[in-house]
Write an enzyme that holds these catalytic residues in place. Structure first.
Site, PDB file in Angstrom:
ATOM      1  N   PHE A 110      -6.063   2.659   2.258  1.00  0.00           N
ATOM      2  CA  PHE A 110      -4.750   2.658   2.909  1.00  0.00           C
ATOM      3  C   PHE A 110      -3.628   2.971   1.923  1.00  0.00           C
ATOM      4  O   PHE A 110      -2.607   3.551   2.311  1.00  0.00           O
ATOM      5  CB  PHE A 110      -4.524   1.324   3.608  1.00  0.00           C
ATOM      6  CG  PHE A 110      -5.234   1.217   4.921  1.00  0.00           C
ATOM      7  CD1 PHE A 110      -4.673   1.741   6.066  1.00  0.00           C
ATOM      8  CD2 PHE A 110      -6.488   0.648   5.012  1.00  0.00           C
ATOM      9  CE1 PHE A 110      -5.328   1.688   7.282  1.00  0.00           C
ATOM     10  CE2 PHE A 110      -7.160   0.579   6.221  1.00  0.00           C
ATOM     11  CZ  PHE A 110      -6.586   1.102   7.359  1.00  0.00           C
ATOM     12  N   HIS A 111      -3.784   2.598   0.653  1.00  0.00           N
ATOM     13  CA  HIS A 111      -2.805   3.039  -0.344  1.00  0.00           C
ATOM     14  C   HIS A 111      -2.825   4.559  -0.474  1.00  0.00           C
ATOM     15  O   HIS A 111      -1.760   5.200  -0.593  1.00  0.00           O
ATOM     16  CB  HIS A 111      -3.103   2.387  -1.697  1.00  0.00           C
ATOM     17  CG  HIS A 111      -2.538   1.012  -1.848  1.00  0.00           C
ATOM     18  ND1 HIS A 111      -3.131  -0.099  -1.319  1.00  0.00           N
ATOM     19  CD2 HIS A 111      -1.408   0.570  -2.471  1.00  0.00           C
ATOM     20  CE1 HIS A 111      -2.415  -1.173  -1.610  1.00  0.00           C
ATOM     21  NE2 HIS A 111      -1.364  -0.799  -2.297  1.00  0.00           N
ATOM     22  N   GLU A 112      -4.009   5.140  -0.461  1.00  0.00           N
ATOM     23  CA  GLU A 112      -4.112   6.596  -0.550  1.00  0.00           C
ATOM     24  C   GLU A 112      -3.491   7.265   0.667  1.00  0.00           C
ATOM     25  O   GLU A 112      -2.785   8.285   0.542  1.00  0.00           O
ATOM     26  CB  GLU A 112      -5.587   6.985  -0.697  1.00  0.00           C
ATOM     27  CG  GLU A 112      -5.823   8.474  -0.792  1.00  0.00           C
ATOM     28  CD  GLU A 112      -5.324   9.072  -2.094  1.00  0.00           C
ATOM     29  OE1 GLU A 112      -5.103  10.299  -2.138  1.00  0.00           O
ATOM     30  OE2 GLU A 112      -5.139   8.307  -3.071  1.00  0.00           O
TER      31      GLU A 112
END
Length: 516
Positions: A441-443
């Site tokens: 989700f950071h990506e």
């Protein structure tokens, strides 16, 4: 030594009267557990007086004066009565016996306030204020110097696209996200009435949650929008996805509990299962990622407090924009790719970026986790406002991830980590799975708005796993030290974030250059 009998008699009578007045109350020496600074000074003064009087003479009247003085000071109570009784005791003590030259000035072993044995037992509020004043003075000079040298560099290209039409599809996508919670509610309502089997319910929830995250990704990739608009939409989409997962998982668990009660298991539990649209609507806007039927609520909305937080939010948001445009963007534009060119030059750029990026990150944390979430909680009268803990004292990376973002941490523990443990997965593997989901989700939140998939954010989060092992090792080896905390600050803020900014910026610039 010559002593005035009248002063001794007056002192004894006053102190005896004071003792008689205090003897009828409930307060006694045994009730006293703490002394304030004024009472400690008075007690020290009384010890000096007692010692001086005894040293001056050994007769009975002086001993009674000493006993009266020490008894008066020793019987300490709470409130304003302490100061009043101390004042009366000092007034009745002859001045000639206070702080005599023969009275001992050193009575017990004491450490210097800044020594290692006593530094954590002292209050350092004054030193903290000094650091804040110095920080403001130094940075004010740097801001003025920067403005005099380069002028005002704030532009609008980074924050919004050249035409508002480009961001219009993203706005419409954001406004249409409530369709997915509504679909999840309909599925749960039919599941409650047993119109479909559990396998069908689970399959429908997987389709709904997957669509809620793929829909914004496709819109951002197909539309030419600003970076900030894309990041905002992706953050909303990730929040909706996590809330829908919690909603489906919690309702599934409640159905299982209701089923066990109906079958006679845990019959002593009075359990009711209900699907309510009002509870879902409140959950979707509440500052939490974990669904439950009801939440602790505050008594009322503090309008004055709310207005002050809104003003702070505007100030800190503007400060973030100023630092990015005035300091970070010029440094990044004049830099090279960190993996190309001179190594010393790359290190110098990273270190030069570390301070302004750290300021932006701290302002982001304060604006989002303290101001915005508290504003939202105040409007909704949401009671549990532990959105973060003292992550700045974290001695390991593992401890930091448990403290700095409590909504996400509670969601991870509730819906990822402990379900893995209950299914027989080892703790280490469960931790890797949690970091993997966080890395994905950071990506998505960074790579999709940049339209560039180099997996720098993903690798940065997965690199936290060896850092967890390293900082845990350092903490176990150097107990009661700040080695782990300094390692956390160094890797996470001084090196990690500036490196990610440089990598993504230059990769985006190279992509735009090759495409043009």
């Amino acid at each position: 030594m010559t002593i005035n009998p009248e002063s001794i008699t007056s002192s004894s009578d006053d102190n005896n009267n004071l003792r008689r007045r205090r003897s009828g109350g409930d307060r006694s020496v045994n009730d006293v557990t703490e002394l304030d600074s004024s009472s400690v000074d008075a007690s020290s003064s009384s010890d000096d007086v007692t010692s001086d009087i005894k040293d001056g003479s050994g007769n009975g009247p002086l001993d009674r004066v000493s006993e009266a003085v020490s008894t008066t000071i020793g019987k300490i109570s709470d409130g304003d009565g302490i100061q009043e009784e101390q004042r009366k005791a000092n007034e009745t003590t002859p001045l000639k016996y206070v702080y005599r030259a023969s009275a001992p000035a050193h009575r017990r072993n004491k450490e210097s306030p800044l020594s290692s044995a006593a530094i954590f037992n002292q209050s350092h509020a004054g030193l903290l204020n000094l650091c804040i004043v110095v920080l403001i003075a130094v940075n004010s000079r740097l801001i003025i110097e920067n403005l005099m040298k380069y002028g005002l560099l704030i532009g609008s290209g980074f924050w919004s696209s050249s035409t508002s039409v480009r961001d219009w599809p993203l706005l419409m996508c954001c406004l249409s996200l409530p369709i997915f919670p509504l679909a999840a509610f309909l599925v749960e309502k039919m599941a409650q009435k047993k119109y479909m089997t559990e396998h069908v319910v689970v399959t429908l929830h997987i389709i709904i949650t997957t669509a809620s995250i793929l829909y914004p990704v496709l819109v951002i990739l197909r539309c030419d929008s600003a970076f900030l608009s894309g990041v905002t939409l992706m953050m909303f989409a990730c929040i909706v996805w996590m809330k829908l997962v919690s909603y489906a998982h919690t309702n599934y668990d409640m159905r299982q509990l209701a089923k066990s009660v109906n079958e006679g298991e845990n019959s002593e539990i009075n359990y009711s299962y209900n699907v309510s649209f009002e509870s879902l609507a409140y959950f979707m806007v509440a500052p939490t990622l974990c669904y439950q039927l009801s939440y602790p609520r505050s008594a009322s909305i503090r309008k004055g407090w709310l207005a002050r937080q809104l003003i702070k939010l505007v100030i800190f948001t503007g400060l973030m924009g100023f630092i990015i445009e005035q300091y970070i963007n010029p440094i990044v534009r004049s830099s090279q790719h960190p993996f190309e060119g001179n190594l010393l030059y790359a290190i110098e750029r990273v270190l030069k970026l570390s301070v302004p990026i750290l300021y932006v990150w701290l302002c982001m944390f304060y604006s989002l986790f303290h101001l915005w979430l508290n504003i939202l909680a105040e409007v909704l009268r949401f009671g549990d406002r532990e959105f973060y803990k003292d992550w700045w004292n974290a001695k390991t990376i593992d401890e930091y991830w448990r403290l700095w973002n409590m909504p996400v941490h509670k969601w991870m523990v509730r819906h990822i980590y402990f379900p893995c443990l209950r299914n027989g997965i080892p703790k280490g593997v469960a931790m890797v799975i949690s970091f993997f989901i966080s890395a994905v989700f950071h990506e998505l939140c960074i790579a999709v708005p940049c339209r560039l998939f180099k997996f720098w954010a993903f690798l940065g989060i997965m690199f936290q796993i060896p850092l967890v092992i390293l900082t845990n090792f350092l903490q176990n080896k150097f107990k009661n030290s700040n080695v782990g905390n300094m390692t956390f600050w160094c890797f996470f803020c001084i090196v990690g974030q500036p490196m990610c900014v440089l990598l993504y910026y230059h990769d985006v610039m190279n992509r735009n250059g090759s495409s043009s």
